[in-house]
Design a protein around this motif. Structure first.
Motif, PDB file in Angstrom:
ATOM      1  N   VAL A 162       0.847  -1.202   0.000  1.00 22.09           N
ATOM      2  CA  VAL A 162       0.000   0.000   0.000  1.00 22.09           C
ATOM      3  C   VAL A 162       0.880   1.249   0.000  1.00 22.09           C
ATOM      4  O   VAL A 162       1.730   1.423   0.884  1.00 22.09           O
ATOM      5  N   THR A 163       0.680   2.106  -0.999  1.00 23.77           N
ATOM      6  CA  THR A 163       1.472   3.330  -1.129  1.00 23.77           C
ATOM      7  C   THR A 163       0.544   4.528  -1.299  1.00 23.77           C
ATOM      8  O   THR A 163      -0.327   4.516  -2.175  1.00 23.77           O
ATOM      9  N   VAL A 164       0.727   5.547  -0.482  1.00 24.19           N
ATOM     10  CA  VAL A 164      -0.072   6.773  -0.564  1.00 24.19           C
ATOM     11  C   VAL A 164       0.741   7.826  -1.306  1.00 24.19           C
ATOM     12  O   VAL A 164       1.834   8.199  -0.871  1.00 24.19           O
ATOM     13  N   LEU A 165       0.218   8.307  -2.426  1.00 22.25           N
ATOM     14  CA  LEU A 165       0.922   9.278  -3.265  1.00 22.25           C
ATOM     15  C   LEU A 165       0.235  10.641  -3.191  1.00 22.25           C
ATOM     16  O   LEU A 165      -0.987  10.727  -3.331  1.00 22.25           O
ATOM     17  N   ASP A 166       1.032  11.674  -2.978  1.00 19.31           N
ATOM     18  CA  ASP A 166       0.497  13.034  -2.921  1.00 19.31           C
ATOM     19  C   ASP A 166       0.830  13.742  -4.236  1.00 19.31           C
ATOM     20  O   ASP A 166       1.922  14.292  -4.412  1.00 19.31           O
ATOM     21  N   HIS A 167      -0.126  13.744  -5.157  1.00 15.43           N
ATOM     22  CA  HIS A 167       0.098  14.342  -6.477  1.00 15.43           C
ATOM     23  C   HIS A 167       0.101  15.870  -6.426  1.00 15.43           C
ATOM     24  O   HIS A 167       0.511  16.512  -7.390  1.00 15.43           O
ATOM     25  N   THR A 168      -0.351  16.435  -5.315  1.00 10.65           N
ATOM     26  CA  THR A 168      -0.378  17.897  -5.220  1.00 10.65           C
ATOM     27  C   THR A 168       0.992  18.474  -4.879  1.00 10.65           C
ATOM     28  O   THR A 168       1.255  19.647  -5.119  1.00 10.65           O
ATOM     29  N   LEU A 169       1.867  17.651  -4.307  1.00 12.91           N
ATOM     30  CA  LEU A 169       3.175  18.143  -3.880  1.00 12.91           C
ATOM     31  C   LEU A 169       4.323  17.656  -4.759  1.00 12.91           C
ATOM     32  O   LEU A 169       5.388  18.286  -4.793  1.00 12.91           O
ATOM     33  N   TYR A 170       4.116  16.524  -5.446  1.00 11.22           N
ATOM     34  CA  TYR A 170       5.227  15.928  -6.192  1.00 11.22           C
ATOM     35  C   TYR A 170       4.809  15.667  -7.633  1.00 11.22           C
ATOM     36  O   TYR A 170       3.681  15.249  -7.905  1.00 11.22           O
ATOM     37  N   TYR A 208       3.152 -10.311  -5.701  1.00  9.90           N
ATOM     38  CA  TYR A 208       2.382  -9.475  -4.795  1.00  9.90           C
ATOM     39  C   TYR A 208       1.485  -8.527  -5.596  1.00  9.90           C
ATOM     40  O   TYR A 208       1.509  -8.502  -6.826  1.00  9.90           O
ATOM     41  N   THR A 209       0.710  -7.732  -4.881  1.00 13.17           N
ATOM     42  CA  THR A 209      -0.196  -6.775  -5.508  1.00 13.17           C
ATOM     43  C   THR A 209       0.101  -5.377  -4.974  1.00 13.17           C
ATOM     44  O   THR A 209       0.422  -5.219  -3.796  1.00 13.17           O
ATOM     45  N   ASN A 210      -0.005  -4.377  -5.837  1.00 12.61           N
ATOM     46  CA  ASN A 210       0.167  -2.992  -5.414  1.00 12.61           C
ATOM     47  C   ASN A 210      -1.188  -2.300  -5.284  1.00 12.61           C
ATOM     48  O   ASN A 210      -2.102  -2.572  -6.049  1.00 12.61           O
ATOM     49  N   PHE A 211      -1.274  -1.416  -4.299  1.00  3.33           N
ATOM     50  CA  PHE A 211      -2.436  -0.549  -4.156  1.00  3.33           C
ATOM     51  C   PHE A 211      -1.909   0.873  -4.024  1.00  3.33           C
ATOM     52  O   PHE A 211      -1.363   1.261  -2.990  1.00  3.33           O
ATOM     53  N   PHE A 212      -2.028   1.648  -5.112  1.00  7.92           N
ATOM     54  CA  PHE A 212      -1.579   3.039  -5.112  1.00  7.92           C
ATOM     55  C   PHE A 212      -2.786   3.946  -4.871  1.00  7.92           C
ATOM     56  O   PHE A 212      -3.797   3.823  -5.558  1.00  7.92           O
ATOM     57  N   ALA A 213      -2.658   4.843  -3.906  1.00  9.17           N
ATOM     58  CA  ALA A 213      -3.768   5.729  -3.565  1.00  9.17           C
ATOM     59  C   ALA A 213      -3.358   7.179  -3.747  1.00  9.17           C
ATOM     60  O   ALA A 213      -2.246   7.572  -3.371  1.00  9.17           O
ATOM     61  N   ASN A 214      -4.251   7.966  -4.334  1.00  7.43           N
ATOM     62  CA  ASN A 214      -4.047   9.409  -4.457  1.00  7.43           C
ATOM     63  C   ASN A 214      -4.590  10.055  -3.184  1.00  7.43           C
ATOM     64  O   ASN A 214      -5.790   9.984  -2.899  1.00  7.43           O
ATOM     65  N   LEU A 215      -3.716  10.676  -2.420  1.00  4.36           N
ATOM     66  CA  LEU A 215      -4.103  11.211  -1.111  1.00  4.36           C
ATOM     67  C   LEU A 215      -5.294  12.154  -1.203  1.00  4.36           C
ATOM     68  O   LEU A 215      -6.156  12.172  -0.313  1.00  4.36           O
ATOM     69  N   SER A 216      -5.397  12.925  -2.264  1.00  3.88           N
ATOM     70  CA  SER A 216      -6.490  13.894  -2.400  1.00  3.88           C
ATOM     71  C   SER A 216      -7.862  13.231  -2.416  1.00  3.88           C
ATOM     72  O   SER A 216      -8.860  13.850  -2.048  1.00  3.88           O
ATOM     73  N   ASP A 217      -7.915  11.963  -2.831  1.00  6.12           N
ATOM     74  CA  ASP A 217      -9.191  11.243  -2.882  1.00  6.12           C
ATOM     75  C   ASP A 217      -9.764  10.973  -1.493  1.00  6.12           C
ATOM     76  O   ASP A 217     -10.926  10.570  -1.376  1.00  6.12           O
ATOM     77  N   TYR A 218      -8.961  11.167  -0.446  1.00  6.83           N
ATOM     78  CA  TYR A 218      -9.394  10.827   0.908  1.00  6.83           C
ATOM     79  C   TYR A 218      -9.529  12.063   1.801  1.00  6.83           C
ATOM     80  O   TYR A 218      -9.706  11.930   3.007  1.00  6.83           O
ATOM     81  N   ASP A 219      -9.466  13.236   1.190  1.00  6.05           N
ATOM     82  CA  ASP A 219      -9.543  14.476   1.974  1.00  6.05           C
ATOM     83  C   ASP A 219     -10.841  14.577   2.774  1.00  6.05           C
ATOM     84  O   ASP A 219     -10.858  15.082   3.897  1.00  6.05           O
ATOM     85  N   ILE A 270      -3.171   7.656   5.726  1.00  4.36           N
ATOM     86  CA  ILE A 270      -2.785   6.238   5.640  1.00  4.36           C
ATOM     87  C   ILE A 270      -3.859   5.309   6.200  1.00  4.36           C
ATOM     88  O   ILE A 270      -3.989   4.166   5.748  1.00  4.36           O
ATOM     89  N   VAL A 271      -4.646   5.798   7.166  1.00  5.31           N
ATOM     90  CA  VAL A 271      -5.644   4.911   7.792  1.00  5.31           C
ATOM     91  C   VAL A 271      -6.823   4.629   6.860  1.00  5.31           C
ATOM     92  O   VAL A 271      -7.131   3.458   6.591  1.00  5.31           O
ATOM     93  N   PRO A 272      -7.519   5.637   6.319  1.00  3.20           N
ATOM     94  CA  PRO A 272      -8.594   5.313   5.370  1.00  3.20           C
ATOM     95  C   PRO A 272      -8.085   4.621   4.108  1.00  3.20           C
ATOM     96  O   PRO A 272      -8.809   3.819   3.513  1.00  3.20           O
ATOM     97  N   VAL A 273      -6.842   4.903   3.715  1.00  2.00           N
ATOM     98  CA  VAL A 273      -6.276   4.206   2.551  1.00  2.00           C
ATOM     99  C   VAL A 273      -6.146   2.710   2.838  1.00  2.00           C
ATOM    100  O   VAL A 273      -6.491   1.869   2.000  1.00  2.00           O
ATOM    101  N   LEU A 274      -5.665   2.373   4.013  1.00  2.00           N
ATOM    102  CA  LEU A 274      -5.548   0.958   4.381  1.00  2.00           C
ATOM    103  C   LEU A 274      -6.912   0.283   4.420  1.00  2.00           C
ATOM    104  O   LEU A 274      -7.075  -0.853   3.963  1.00  2.00           O
ATOM    105  N   ARG A 275      -7.893   0.959   4.976  1.00  6.21           N
ATOM    106  CA  ARG A 275      -9.247   0.393   5.019  1.00  6.21           C
ATOM    107  C   ARG A 275      -9.775   0.173   3.605  1.00  6.21           C
ATOM    108  O   ARG A 275     -10.420  -0.847   3.323  1.00  6.21           O
ATOM    109  N   HIS A 276      -9.500   1.121   2.719  1.00  5.34           N
ATOM    110  CA  HIS A 276      -9.937   0.990   1.329  1.00  5.34           C
ATOM    111  C   HIS A 276      -9.231  -0.185   0.657  1.00  5.34           C
ATOM    112  O   HIS A 276      -9.856  -0.968  -0.078  1.00  5.34           O
ATOM    113  N   ALA A 277      -7.935  -0.312   0.900  1.00  6.05           N
ATOM    114  CA  ALA A 277      -7.170  -1.414   0.302  1.00  6.05           C
ATOM    115  C   ALA A 277      -7.713  -2.766   0.752  1.00  6.05           C
ATOM    116  O   ALA A 277      -7.838  -3.702  -0.046  1.00  6.05           O
TER     117      ALA A 277
END
Length: 318
Positions: A70-78, A99-110, A122-129
């Motif tokens: 599980v990786t949380v990516l911040d597209h607004t900063l990078y 293995y499997t990847n789960f990439f999350a855009n942090l803005s989707d969880y604001d 990271i917490v709602p992202v993990l629940r979503h994953a």
């Protein structure tokens, strides 16, 4: 005077004799059919077992399909250039080991985070994953500012194997370094563990940990993300909340294993607060550029580039 004599009749078999003959033949046919059915069913079971075993062996050779990175990516900063390096590194490692990847855009969880610091994402992202992969067993959250440096190591053998985890578990040590009065339980065994995490010199590390899906994971994530905790304004937000939860909730402490930092969380030489023997060395599974996103004197992409080039060079010689 003559009397008509009835013609002679041949011997007539008694009805019971004919009936017995038919019953015998029918029994013989039923016995043959039953024997063939049992033989076919046995053959089917053997073939099924062989097929299942070969499938299971192939899956074991690839790794644990039930593990999600599980990786949380911040597209607004990078920018995409930097983030694509991280994604490529994760994808190669996952593909290599099944293995499997789960990439999350942090803005989707604001909307879930609200007014709390965005690091809570990271917490709602993990629940979503977990909701997205209900059949997966392990979820490895790894901070975006990190790279897999030794692609040959599987998480199965490196951490998740029962005997390996048993050897790594740090027992009867402070949960929060250096001298928390709450310590890890000394009686726990690897079968008890649902959360595998490290500390650095100051805190539990939320940037790299493994959580096993199940009832405990749901309880743990719900407790960690409780609105009351998010409103406390802890200095280190979700990190200090996590420390509070595992120290004052025995249910959480009884499912936690502290492992040495370099196993899944080696810090780069420029990162502050590395624990004892917590700084990256060649051969470690991952390197993490802890604090590169919060220190104005540092630059995440500039620090990552030489290690990314080193990783890419390793791939050419495999």
């Amino acid at each position: 005077m003559q009397f008509a004599v009835p013609p002679r009749k041949g011997p007539v078999a008694p009805p019971s004799t004919r009936s017995s003959s038919l019953t015998f033949q029918r029994r013989k046919q039923l016995k043959t059919i039953t024997t063939l059915s049992i033989a076919l069913f046995t053959l089917f079971l053997l073939l099924s077992q062989l097929f299942y075993s070969s499938t299971e062996t192939a899956a074991a050779a690839r790794g644990t399909p039930g593990l999600v990175i599980v990786t949380v990516l911040d597209h607004t900063l990078y920018g995409d250039h930097y983030l694509q390096k991280i994604i490529k590194n994760r994808e190669h490692y996952a593909q290599r080991h099944g293995y499997t990847n789960f990439f999350a855009n942090l803005s989707d969880y604001d909307s879930y985070i609200g007014y709390a610091p965005r690091s809570w994402g990271i917490v709602p992202v993990l629940r979503h994953a977990m909701a997205k992969h209900p059949s997966s067993t392990y979820f490895f959250h790894l901070d975006a500012h990190a790279l897999f440096m030794d692609p040959s190591k599987t998480l199965d053998a490196h951490l998740l194997n029962k005997h390996r985890l048993e050897a790594l578990m740090r027992r009867d040590v402070p949960i929060v370094p250096p001298d928390s009065i709450i310590k890890t339980f000394s009686h726990l065994r690897s079968d008890d563990i649902d959360l595998m995490i490290t500390t650095d010199a100051e805190d539990l590390s939320t940037g790299s940990f493994v959580l096993r899906q199940g009832d405990f994971a749901r309880f743990f994530l719900d407790t960690w993300f409780d609105p009351l905790y998010r409103s406390y304004n802890f200095a280190k937000a979700e990190t200090h909340t996590l420390e509070h939860v595992v120290q004052w909730h025995p249910t959480a402490l009884a499912r936690l294993a502290l492992i040495p930092q370099r196993v899944i969380n080696a810090y780069s030489k420029d990162s502050p607060s590395a624990g004892v023997d917590g700084t990256y060395k060649d051969g470690d599974l991952v390197i993490r550029f802890f604090g590169c996103d919060t220190d104005p004197e540092r630059n995440c992409e500039r620090e990552l580039d030489p290690y990314y080039s080193l990783w890419a060079k390793k791939l050419k010689f495999e």
